[in-house]
Design a protein around this motif. Structure first.
Motif, PDB file in Angstrom:
ATOM      1  N   LEU A 246     -42.522 -35.083  17.839  1.00 21.42           N
ATOM      2  CA  LEU A 246     -43.444 -36.133  17.414  1.00 21.42           C
ATOM      3  C   LEU A 246     -42.955 -36.798  16.129  1.00 21.42           C
ATOM      4  O   LEU A 246     -43.279 -37.948  15.845  1.00 21.42           O
ATOM      5  CB  LEU A 246     -44.840 -35.550  17.166  1.00 21.42           C
ATOM      6  N   LEU A 247     -42.206 -36.049  15.315  1.00 23.64           N
ATOM      7  CA  LEU A 247     -41.682 -36.598  14.063  1.00 23.64           C
ATOM      8  C   LEU A 247     -40.297 -37.199  14.270  1.00 23.64           C
ATOM      9  O   LEU A 247     -39.715 -37.755  13.348  1.00 23.64           O
ATOM     10  CB  LEU A 247     -41.580 -35.494  12.995  1.00 23.64           C
ATOM     11  N   GLY A 248     -39.757 -37.048  15.467  1.00 25.26           N
ATOM     12  CA  GLY A 248     -38.434 -37.593  15.751  1.00 25.26           C
ATOM     13  C   GLY A 248     -37.310 -36.811  15.121  1.00 25.26           C
ATOM     14  O   GLY A 248     -36.250 -37.357  14.828  1.00 25.26           O
ATOM     15  N   VAL A 249     -37.532 -35.534  14.855  1.00 28.83           N
ATOM     16  CA  VAL A 249     -36.468 -34.712  14.268  1.00 28.83           C
ATOM     17  C   VAL A 249     -36.299 -33.434  15.074  1.00 28.83           C
ATOM     18  O   VAL A 249     -37.185 -33.047  15.845  1.00 28.83           O
ATOM     19  CB  VAL A 249     -36.755 -34.349  12.791  1.00 28.83           C
ATOM     20  N   GLY A 250     -35.165 -32.779  14.886  1.00 30.93           N
ATOM     21  CA  GLY A 250     -34.901 -31.524  15.562  1.00 30.93           C
ATOM     22  C   GLY A 250     -35.085 -30.347  14.607  1.00 30.93           C
ATOM     23  O   GLY A 250     -35.411 -30.525  13.437  1.00 30.93           O
ATOM     24  N   VAL A 251     -34.859 -29.153  15.169  1.00 27.88           N
ATOM     25  CA  VAL A 251     -35.008 -27.931  14.374  1.00 27.88           C
ATOM     26  C   VAL A 251     -33.913 -27.884  13.307  1.00 27.88           C
ATOM     27  O   VAL A 251     -32.773 -28.267  13.553  1.00 27.88           O
ATOM     28  CB  VAL A 251     -34.914 -26.699  15.303  1.00 27.88           C
ATOM     29  N   SER A 252     -34.267 -27.425  12.130  1.00 25.13           N
ATOM     30  CA  SER A 252     -33.288 -27.262  11.063  1.00 25.13           C
ATOM     31  C   SER A 252     -33.627 -26.007  10.285  1.00 25.13           C
ATOM     32  O   SER A 252     -34.789 -25.742   9.992  1.00 25.13           O
ATOM     33  CB  SER A 252     -33.310 -28.479  10.132  1.00 25.13           C
ATOM     34  N   LYS A 253     -32.602 -25.215   9.995  1.00 27.55           N
ATOM     35  CA  LYS A 253     -32.806 -23.989   9.228  1.00 27.55           C
ATOM     36  C   LYS A 253     -32.087 -24.113   7.896  1.00 27.55           C
ATOM     37  O   LYS A 253     -31.037 -24.763   7.826  1.00 27.55           O
ATOM     38  CB  LYS A 253     -32.225 -22.798   9.994  1.00 27.55           C
ATOM     39  N   PRO A 254     -32.625 -23.489   6.848  1.00 32.00           N
ATOM     40  CA  PRO A 254     -31.935 -23.580   5.559  1.00 32.00           C
ATOM     41  C   PRO A 254     -30.538 -22.964   5.626  1.00 32.00           C
ATOM     42  O   PRO A 254     -30.271 -22.078   6.446  1.00 32.00           O
ATOM     43  CB  PRO A 254     -32.843 -22.812   4.593  1.00 32.00           C
ATOM     44  N   ASN A 255     -29.655 -23.451   4.773  1.00 34.39           N
ATOM     45  CA  ASN A 255     -28.266 -23.011   4.748  1.00 34.39           C
ATOM     46  C   ASN A 255     -28.112 -21.638   4.103  1.00 34.39           C
ATOM     47  O   ASN A 255     -28.708 -21.369   3.061  1.00 34.39           O
ATOM     48  CB  ASN A 255     -27.434 -23.965   3.892  1.00 34.39           C
ATOM     49  N   ALA A 256     -27.262 -20.806   4.696  1.00 33.33           N
ATOM     50  CA  ALA A 256     -26.750 -19.656   3.944  1.00 33.33           C
ATOM     51  C   ALA A 256     -25.711 -20.207   2.978  1.00 33.33           C
ATOM     52  O   ALA A 256     -25.156 -21.287   3.202  1.00 33.33           O
ATOM     53  CB  ALA A 256     -26.099 -18.654   4.891  1.00 33.33           C
TER      54      ALA A 256
END
Lengths: 380, 149
Positions: A246-256
């Motif tokens: 709905l926000l037009g974005v995909g999953v993102s996880k913080p960087n190690a």
């Protein structure tokens, strides 16, 4: 006895030496009646003295201001250093760097049992995760991570009062060079499905410039089609939940920290975006359009790089990447550049003469060799 | 008097050095612009045209690079230091990137950014292998026409 001395066109009455105490007599050639010995300055003498004092003050004032700015700048860089260390301590505890933005949105957003319920989603800025590492434990306890930052019983009765926590100023988030200091407050309304008003939030002068905005990627030298995900900085958003499309974005996880392939000393962690909520353009305050972000809990402390046309024209993109305006661009009150804390915890002053491409290279965490500047980001 | 003459010479030299120091900054921009068409018939309104200096050292001297946005009539004017001032003379590689406008909805996290997938063939948007190389000259006319697909 007094005598008139004619010097350079004006007459001055001055006592004759070793004449004090004697009865005064009228001086020859002077029409004034006799008076007691008198020591006085003429107007000219006074004016000269005042002029000299004015010149001295004029010389001294900039020096005093310079010393004050140097002290503020030291304190400003010290804050950034604390935040850099806090991020690395967080990394030791969680095995990732802190997220630049947290969004957890369910489907349907705000449905019963979904993240953030009864609010549409869980949304946080970068700042709450830093609190336990900068000796702000009580504030961290007061802030509920399961509710969004704008959560307040004034909006939905019975929900955690995160806005109350966000009204507390945190000195480590403030750069003393910015006018207004800790007294600055920001109010506004965040529309996220529904309007969520917020009042009197305390501000931060530091922000995450976490990527290059898609509209500007070719300008910064990256090939068209490069995604924001390839250009994220060391701190990147944590985006999760079934509602993300709905926000037009995909999953993102913080960087190690190991994902910072450009090197921790070549990647910016936090930048300055100082002076908010007042809008500053090239050193001038524009009171006509106050900003509604800048609160340390406001998620819009995370943004992407665009640059601006010049110090008077804030349209984007542009070659002016530092100290042009503070509406989601790097902006400081230090002459000639801005302070940045890098991912290795070091604080460096990046000069505003840096090329946009080199600045972009310092922002990306894994730019590889996509641009010449990515290969050698410290050429400027 | 020789001493005074020497002092005068020194002063003149200093002035010259300072003047050179001030003038030796960024090269001046000359008016430059052009037109972009999409498959000869349409106009990619809103596309970003960027002139990448062929030599990275030039980019450092300019402190950036010239760019322009395509208007509704297909024309663009380059901007380097101020809006519409053109480009400093030199050799440039050109890229054109045209993106879908981000949809404006009630569910948006930020007003900034947006953009999305490129609508053009990616070969027009690769700064390291530009599809066209142009030279901006001091005397002009620096009018460049590109056709993209």
């Amino acid at each position: 006895m007094t005598r008139a001395v004619k010097a350079r066109g004006f007459t001055r009455i001055e006592p004759a030496p070793r004449d004090r105490g004697r009865p005064a007599r009228s001086s020859p050639g002077c029409g004034r009646p006799a008076r007691g010995p008198r020591v006085a300055f003429t107007l000219i003498e006074l004016l000269v003295v005042i002029a000299i004092i004015a010149v001295l003050v004029g010389l001294l004032l900039p020096a005093v201001q310079k010393v004050r700015e140097a002290a503020s700048r030291m304190s400003c860089s010290n804050n950034l250093h604390q935040l850099g260390l806090a991020a690395l301590n967080y990394e030791s505890a969680y095995a990732t760097l802190p997220p630049s933005l947290v969004v957890n949105i369910g489907l349907p957003p705000g449905g019963s049992g979904q993240p953030g319920f009864p609010y549409p989603a869980v949304v946080h800025s970068w700042a709450p995760n830093f609190l336990p590492y900068i000796e702000q434990d009580p504030l961290a306890q007061q802030y509920n991570m399961r509710s969004p930052w704008f959560s307040s019983p004034a909006i939905v009765p019975g929900t955690p009062d995160n806005q109350a926590a966000l009204r507390t100023p945190v000195k480590t988030f403030i750069c003393p060079s910015a006018p207004g200091g800790v007294d600055r407050r920001v109010s506004g309304t965040f529309t996220f499905g529904a309007p969520f008003p917020y009042q009197n939030l305390a501000v931060t002068d530091y922000a995450t410039n976490s990527s290059i905005n898609p509209g500007s990627i070719t300008f910064f030298g990256y090939p068209a089609g490069t995604t924001q995900f390839q250009l994220f900085s060391a701190m990147r958003p944590q985006l999760e939940g079934a509602g993300l499309p709905l926000l037009g974005v995909g999953v993102s996880k913080p960087n190690a920290v190991t994902a910072v392939l450009d090197g921790t000393s070549n990647t910016i962690l936090l930048s300055e975006c100082a002076g908010r909520p007042t809008l500053y353009v090239g050193g001038r305050a524009d009171a006509s359009q106050p900003l509604n972000d800048g609160g340390w809990g406001h998620h819009e402390n995370d943004y992407g790089l665009d640059g601006a046309v010049s110090k008077t024209d804030r349209r984007s993109p542009g070659n002016c990447v530092i100290n042009c305006h503070n509406d989601n661009e790097t902006y400081s009150f230090h002459p000639g550049g801005a302070m940045h804390v890098f991912t290795d915890g070091s604080v460096r002053f990046v000069r505003e003469t840096i090329t946009p491409q080199s600045y972009a290279a310092l922002i990306t965490a894994a730019g590889g060799s996509m641009t010449p500047a990515e290969v050698n980001p410290n050429a400027d | 008097m020789p001493a005074r003459l020497a002092a005068l010479r020194a002063a003149a030299l200093l002035t010259a050095v300072f003047a050179a120091g001030c003038g030796g900054g960024k090269p001046a921009a000359v008016p430059a612009g052009g037109k972009v068409t999409l498959r000869k018939t349409a106009v990619p309104a809103g596309a970003l045209v960027v002139f990448h200096p062929a030599d990275p050292a030039v980019e450092r001297r300019l402190g950036g690079k010239p760019f322009g946005t395509v208007g509704d009539d297909g024309a663009f004017t380059l901007t380097t230091y101020a809006d519409g001032d053109g480009a400093p003379p030199g050799e440039y590689g050109v890229t054109v990137d045209w993106q879908k406008k981000a949809k404006a909805g009630g569910m948006a996290l930020s007003g900034e950014g947006g953009g999305g997938a490129s609508l053009l063939n990616p070969r027009y948007g690769n700064p390291r292998q530009p599809f066209a190389t142009v030279t901006v000259t001091a005397d002009g006319p620096n009018e460049f026409t590109f056709d993209v697909d």
